[in-house]
Design a protein around this motif. Sequence first.
Motif, mmCIF file in Angstrom:
data_model
loop_
_atom_site.group_PDB
_atom_site.id
_atom_site.type_symbol
_atom_site.label_atom_id
_atom_site.label_comp_id
_atom_site.label_asym_id
_atom_site.label_seq_id
_atom_site.Cartn_x
_atom_site.Cartn_y
_atom_site.Cartn_z
ATOM 1 N N ILE A 167 10.144 -18.514 3.185
ATOM 2 C CA ILE A 167 9.279 -18.632 5.052
ATOM 3 C C ILE A 167 9.023 -17.036 5.678
ATOM 4 O O ILE A 167 9.538 -16.264 5.267
ATOM 5 N N HIS A 203 5.806 -21.469 3.752
ATOM 6 C CA HIS A 203 5.560 -21.548 5.681
ATOM 7 C C HIS A 203 5.158 -20.545 5.822
ATOM 8 O O HIS A 203 5.829 -19.374 5.895
ATOM 9 N N THR A 223 0.693 -22.821 9.774
ATOM 10 C CA THR A 223 0.779 -22.940 11.443
ATOM 11 C C THR A 223 1.067 -22.379 11.895
ATOM 12 O O THR A 223 1.513 -21.162 12.481
ATOM 13 N N SER A 251 5.919 -30.002 15.925
ATOM 14 C CA SER A 251 6.032 -31.257 15.264
ATOM 15 C C SER A 251 6.908 -32.345 15.880
ATOM 16 O O SER A 251 7.200 -33.794 16.070
ATOM 17 N N SER A 275 10.396 -23.035 15.327
ATOM 18 C CA SER A 275 10.109 -23.560 14.283
ATOM 19 C C SER A 275 10.476 -23.242 12.671
ATOM 20 O O SER A 275 10.468 -24.379 12.613
ATOM 21 N N SER A 278 14.295 -25.260 12.910
ATOM 22 C CA SER A 278 13.883 -26.984 12.730
ATOM 23 C C SER A 278 12.826 -27.307 11.189
ATOM 24 O O SER A 278 13.312 -27.884 10.795
ATOM 25 N N GLN A 279 12.647 -25.940 10.371
ATOM 26 C CA GLN A 279 12.037 -27.049 9.064
ATOM 27 C C GLN A 279 13.224 -26.669 8.331
ATOM 28 O O GLN A 279 13.381 -27.406 7.317
#
Length: 438
Positions: A167, A203, A223, A251, A275, A278-279
């Motif tokens: 990430i 991501h 994103t 989300s 974010s 959360s992922q």
Amino acid sequence: MSALARWFKHNGKAVSGYDRTETDLTRSLQSEGIAIHFQDDLEHIAEAVKLSTEGVLVVYTPAIPSNHKGLNWFRANQYPLMKRSEVLGLITQNMKNVAVAGTHGKTTTSSMIVHLLKTAGIDCTGFLGGISANYNTNMILNDSEDSIAVIEADEFDRSFLTLHPDIAVVTATDADHLDIYGDKEALKDSFRQFVDQINDGGHLFVKHDLKEDFTPSDKIRKTGYGLAQGAIKSTNLRIEDAAFVFDYSGSQTIEGVRLNVPGYHNVENMLAAMSVCSQLGADAESLKTGVSTYKGVKRRFEFIHKSADVVYIDDYAHHPVEIEMFLKSVRDLFPTKKVTAVFQPHLFTRTRDFAEGFSESLSLADEVILLDIYPARELPIEGVSSALLLKDIRTEKKTISTKENLISQINNWKPEVLVTIGAGDIDKLVEPIKNSLL
């Protein structure tokens, strides 16, 4: 560098090293059993290191000047040498990892991610570029072999190109380090290379207005996030008792998130951090708790003193965009008070390249005191001094001061909100200034 020193010490290695100046951080390392010297003299290198190259790794930062005697002696005697970033890449190559890049915001955002993960009970290792106020260290140690590595990915000298994140976050790509890159486009190309190194299935979280600059492969999700725009944004943002309160919209929606470390830029950084976490499995309630208990990073919008008479804030900002964001937030927090800014420019090249921007951003203060340029690794450049900035600062009350005269200058101006800004050795003046105000 100090985070790596702590990591090696934690893993049973003998660690010693050099720094240009003694600080609270170097004293902390010494108290932990790490030998540090402050003179560039070969006699200070540990005897065990001098005896043999076997079993020795020399780790260096590209900020070390090219004429450094110690570094050149290690090179001449064929010691194994690795840049700090290369070592970070090696340590984390077999770990699931999050890398936070950006010309500003990366230290704060990476420290936020670490704290939110810890609050959610998700094991992580953190290599930070600043001292987390929650943990009083820049090296967050893991509890298990399956921990997630959170890495501050530094663009200086293209260091972050040693990393291959699962990430990635890109917070900003404003022109900086032009002594390395030459121009802004070359710097952006380096960020594109970094993004291209995200592992398949990974991501990218990128600030909304930079989103179109990056086109990773279709195996990477992308994103955008932003203060008020993007797939991830804040809504209903307001200031309550010097805290920034907002609803997280992504989300999922999380209402009434309270961030006690002020600054619009910090809200934006926290959106990215929430974010990411959360992922990685953090739930809404733990995220909300994590944000409310986040204390920030030393020298990032750090309240040194706060009373009815005077407020004193210290900040590491050393780029015009950072100074602008910082001073705008200070103004909104204290709209009726006079703001006195003390700024120490960092590097001759940066001062030369962004002189107009520095003068513009510092003009947001009511009073400005400039210190001499902190040279770090650089030699002086003819015609480049703090006077270059002073002449274009629109604030009427402005001056240049020596460090020796600074406190008397501050006292003469009787500040209501005092801010010290810079990435050099201005932090050594924080405690004396605080004592003087008290």
